[in-house]
Motif scaffolding. Structure first.
Motif, PDB file in Angstrom:
ATOM      1  N   TRP A 177      44.267  56.654  -8.463  1.00 43.44           N
ATOM      2  CA  TRP A 177      42.912  56.388  -8.964  1.00 43.44           C
ATOM      3  C   TRP A 177      42.528  54.917  -8.852  1.00 43.44           C
ATOM      4  O   TRP A 177      41.352  54.577  -9.008  1.00 43.44           O
ATOM      5  CB  TRP A 177      42.777  56.847 -10.416  1.00 43.44           C
ATOM      6  N   THR A 178      43.509  54.059  -8.655  1.00 38.88           N
ATOM      7  CA  THR A 178      43.202  52.634  -8.472  1.00 38.88           C
ATOM      8  C   THR A 178      43.932  52.107  -7.249  1.00 38.88           C
ATOM      9  O   THR A 178      44.965  52.654  -6.841  1.00 38.88           O
ATOM     10  CB  THR A 178      43.620  51.798  -9.700  1.00 38.88           C
ATOM     11  N   LEU A 183      38.935  50.839  -8.924  1.00 38.50           N
ATOM     12  CA  LEU A 183      38.803  52.284  -8.820  1.00 38.50           C
ATOM     13  C   LEU A 183      38.626  52.709  -7.368  1.00 38.50           C
ATOM     14  O   LEU A 183      37.887  52.088  -6.607  1.00 38.50           O
ATOM     15  CB  LEU A 183      37.596  52.775  -9.634  1.00 38.50           C
ATOM     16  N   ALA A 187      38.523  58.417  -7.667  1.00 39.88           N
ATOM     17  CA  ALA A 187      38.419  58.204  -9.115  1.00 39.88           C
ATOM     18  C   ALA A 187      36.969  58.187  -9.561  1.00 39.88           C
ATOM     19  O   ALA A 187      36.605  58.788 -10.582  1.00 39.88           O
ATOM     20  CB  ALA A 187      39.109  56.898  -9.497  1.00 39.88           C
ATOM     21  N   GLU A 225      45.795  55.811 -15.565  1.00 42.32           N
ATOM     22  CA  GLU A 225      46.008  56.707 -14.414  1.00 42.32           C
ATOM     23  C   GLU A 225      46.353  58.117 -14.881  1.00 42.32           C
ATOM     24  O   GLU A 225      45.746  59.108 -14.446  1.00 42.32           O
ATOM     25  CB  GLU A 225      47.138  56.155 -13.543  1.00 42.32           C
ATOM     26  N   THR A 229      44.189  61.806 -14.931  1.00 44.76           N
ATOM     27  CA  THR A 229      44.765  63.007 -14.322  1.00 44.76           C
ATOM     28  C   THR A 229      44.773  64.158 -15.324  1.00 44.76           C
ATOM     29  O   THR A 229      44.439  65.299 -14.984  1.00 44.76           O
ATOM     30  CB  THR A 229      46.195  62.725 -13.832  1.00 44.76           C
ATOM     31  N   THR A 270      42.275  64.944  -4.673  1.00 48.47           N
ATOM     32  CA  THR A 270      42.633  63.601  -4.181  1.00 48.47           C
ATOM     33  C   THR A 270      42.458  63.449  -2.672  1.00 48.47           C
ATOM     34  O   THR A 270      42.386  62.327  -2.177  1.00 48.47           O
ATOM     35  CB  THR A 270      44.089  63.259  -4.548  1.00 48.47           C
TER      36      THR A 270
END
Length: 707
Positions: A177-178, A183, A187, A225, A229, A270
């Motif tokens: 996510w980063t 970001l 994300a 993170e 999730t 993702t």
């Protein structure tokens, strides 16, 4: 010339060393072998096989010699005897040095000897360094520590923890996510979807979004993170299967389970080009769900039109024409506003209070829990002007929730996605194919309470023409036997047949015929609630607005048309017609089996959008809305998703003492313990297992119980 001799002398010494090595190894191997294996051929073969040390160094080849002799002649000339002493003198188990290594100096020969396994550990840090950017390595280290601890701080479900371990482990625990503390596009898409959860009838508070801007340390970034999730998992699970399990609402609901796979969620979201759309795809894809979503936005004030107020005035009533008097239609200046309020787009400026307006008023009254008279009186005007918007929003929300319980594919792909859908509160049944309505009819459903029609999805496998009605135990013991105590002849007068089994239990049935409780046709989709759809001799009930009168089964208004429609879907070449179905009416059961079963979906839609695009509300006849609203507003967190065990229906038949004067058919020889069991009577016993029919009575292979 001297140089050539030197070269040749060095080469000869190398060859002598190799020969000595082979002879020594062969001798040692031969001495260690069993004396039984001492033939000349065996010894010759074994002598030719090199025996390397555990380091698995290959035997010397000519290539090794050619590659190194030129480069090492000078060194071997300076110290010609050292290689021979070093290789010939030691024991055979240490003589494994390559010829090329003999010509090298000791400093260069040493690194070539390490065993192969020693190189494996060196590959790990290289892999980690290549997969995780340096800026993300501290976060990856913290993720590895947190996930490796296997705590449930972020994930309560075992399958989610396992999915997280697998997903992050495969990427060396690099954050998804980063990237470098900022970001990623994925994300941003996930966060946007979570924040917009209310548009799909979900509660954004259930999917908290961590503050990545405030996360400035590896610990904080790793924590954020995993929290994102976890929220993504919760959203996908609720969107697909609902915030509450259907067993939380009632024991007479049974839909196929379709839980999300967290591994699939991680992989899908993702890697998607649009992470928000990928996460949104877990919401129901059905057209009726999407229509409710749009109406929910309108009810919340997004895209709402001007508020229409209906003025007070005299009561308006429409009277249909009869043989004695003509149709009576009154006019009133409020009618155009009434038409707009009720969504009647046709003849919008017409001031006549005609049949269409009266019917729309009647439906509104039913949804507002008023007596559905079709008369515009003061109570109806008040209800129209104060629509209880908050309550309507709640009703839409729980209807959207129930759509999550249904299968994503309602129909049979092999039949053009054909399916049957029945809406209990609307008392209607529709046959759908290729996204279009093929046929519809009115139905009668179960009475509120213990006779409520269950919600389920099953497949219709066959149709029975001229069915026998086998009275279910609940009706036998709760209604008919008490009636026999009052009047021993009541069953005879009703055309019912009573049999007492050898174990003392009682079975009551009604033979096929025009007066049969199931009518002329029964539609079979075997299920644990023992309900089905069928014809009925009580046709007058279809004229009523509310039609909850049965013991749980669904009565169909036009069964001959319904049967022909279904049969033409599953067997299009047979060209069934209602007339052909009616030609089969008689006294013998006829089963028409479907080559491909058709799904049947029994639903409870108290809010839906009709064909004209108008949001319709229906009375909550079974109290399902009230129960679900109460559960959602008294949120017990993830307990809502837990399955609640309910007691199953009892189909036992206790021994019974019949009053004197009761006519018993085939007394003592009926269905005892060796006869068909309850479910065989319901859906038909296999032919080879059917008991022989008693004299004067046809076989009971297709007996079916009704509710």
């Amino acid at each position: 010339m001297r140089n050539c001799l030197n070269h040749r002398a060095g080469f000869d010494r190398v060859l002598m060393t190799v020969a000595a090595t082979f002879l020594t190894v062969s001798a040692s191997s031969a001495l260690g072998q069993d004396q039984a294996r001492s033939s000349a051929a065996e010894l010759a073969i074994e002598a030719a096989i090199p025996r390397p040390e555990p380091a698995n160094v290959p035997p010397p080849t000519a290539a090794d010699i050619k590659l190194d002799t030129t480069a090492t002649v000078q060194d071997s000339a300076k110290e010609p005897k050292e290689p021979v002493k070093a290789d010939v003198a030691p024991a055979p188990d240490k003589v494994e040095t390559k010829p090329s290594e003999l010509a090298n100096s000791p400093a260069t020969a040493t690194p070539a000897a390490p065993a192969a396994p020693a190189a494996a550990p060196a590959a790990e840090p290289v892999k980690a360094a290549s997969n995780v950017p340096a800026a993300d390595q501290p976060v990856a280290d913290r993720l590895k520590d947190i996930i490796g601890a296997k705590t449930s701080r972020h994930f309560d479900r075992k399958n989610e923890r396992a999915a997280v371990e697998k997903f992050y482990g495969a990427r060396d625990f690099a954050p998804v996510w980063t990237q470098g503390g900022s970001l990623t596009a994925a994300a941003k898409g996930v966060i946007a979807r979570l924040k917009d959860a209310a548009s799909d009838g979900l509660n954004p508070a259930d999917y908290p979004v961590p503050d990545f801007a405030a996360a400035t340390t590896p610990d904080a970034l790793a924590d954020a993170e995993l929290k994102l999730t976890a929220s993504m998992f919760d959203y996908a699970r609720h969107a697909q299967s609902g915030r509450m399990h259907w067993s939380q609402v009632s024991g007479d609901i049974l839909y196929p389970e379709h839980p999300v796979d967290p591994n699939e969620v991680l992989a899908k979201v993702t890697t998607a080009a649009d992470a928000s759309a990928a996460l949104d795809s877990y919401n129901p894809p059905h057209k009726l769900y999407k229509q409710l979503k749009a109406k929910l936005a309108e009810l919340r004030g997004q895209g709402n039109g001007p508020v229409i107020e209906i003025a007070d005035g005299p009561a308006l009533k429409y009277t249909a024409a009869t043989k004695k008097h003509a149709e009576i239609v009154v006019e009133d200046p409020r009618v155009p506003q009434l038409r707009a309020k009720l969504g009647l787009a046709e003849n919008g400026s017409d001031t006549r209070y005609d049949a269409a307006v009266a019917d729309a008023v009647r439906k509104f009254q039913s949804s507002a829990e008023l007596k559905p008279t079709g008369i515009l009186d003061d109570k109806t005007v008040s209800a129209l002007n104060t629509p209880k918007r908050d309550k309507q929003i709640d009703v839409v929300l729980v209807n959207m929730e129930r759509w999550r319980w249904l299968p994503r594919d309602l129909g049979a792909p092999a039949l053009g996605d054909a399916y049957v859908i029945l809406n209990i509160p609307d008392f209607t049944l529709k046959v759908m194919q290729r996204g279009q309505q093929v046929w519809t009819t009115r139905v009668v459903t179960g009475k509120p309470g213990k006779h409520a029609t269950p919600l389920l999805t099953e497949t219709m496998k066959y149709i029975t023409v001229n069915p026998t009605w086998n009275v279910p135990p609940s009706i036998v013991y709760n209604e008919y036997l008490p009636a026999l105590q009052q009047d021993p002849t009541v069953l005879q007068r009703m055309g019912l047949r009573l049999e007492q089994n050898r174990d003392g239990s009682v079975h009551i049935s009604q033979p096929p015929g025009e007066a049969n409780a199931l009518g002329r046709v029964r539609f079979n989709f075997p299920n644990k609630f023992l309900v089905y759809q069928h014809d009925t001799p009580d046709k007058h009930l279809f004229a009523k607005e509310e039609r909850a009168f049965s013991h749980g089964c669904m009565r169909v208004q036009n069964p001959d048309q319904y049967a022909s429609v279904l049969l033409n879907i599953v067997m299009p070449n047979e060209k069934y017609t209602p007339e052909r179905i009616r030609s089969m009416y008689g006294k013998s059961e006829i089963d028409l089996k479907f080559p491909t079963p058709i799904p049947v979906n029994i639903t409870y839609q108290t809010a839906f959008v009709d064909d004209a695009g108008k949001l319709q509300f229906r009375k909550d006849i079974y109290g399902r809305d009230a129960a679900m609203i109460n559960v959602l507003k008294n949120n017990r967190g993830k307990d809502l998703e837990a399955v609640v065990a309910h007691s199953q229906p009892s189909y036992s038949r206790p021994a019974t003492t019949l009053p004197s004067g009761v006519a018993v058919a085939n007394n003592g020889g009926g269905f005892g313990s060796s006869g068909p069991n309850f479910f065989e009577r319901l859906f038909g016993a296999p032919t080879q297992a059917a008991p022989p029919a008693p004299v004067g009575r046809r076989p009971q292979q297709q007996r079916v119980f009704t509710r």
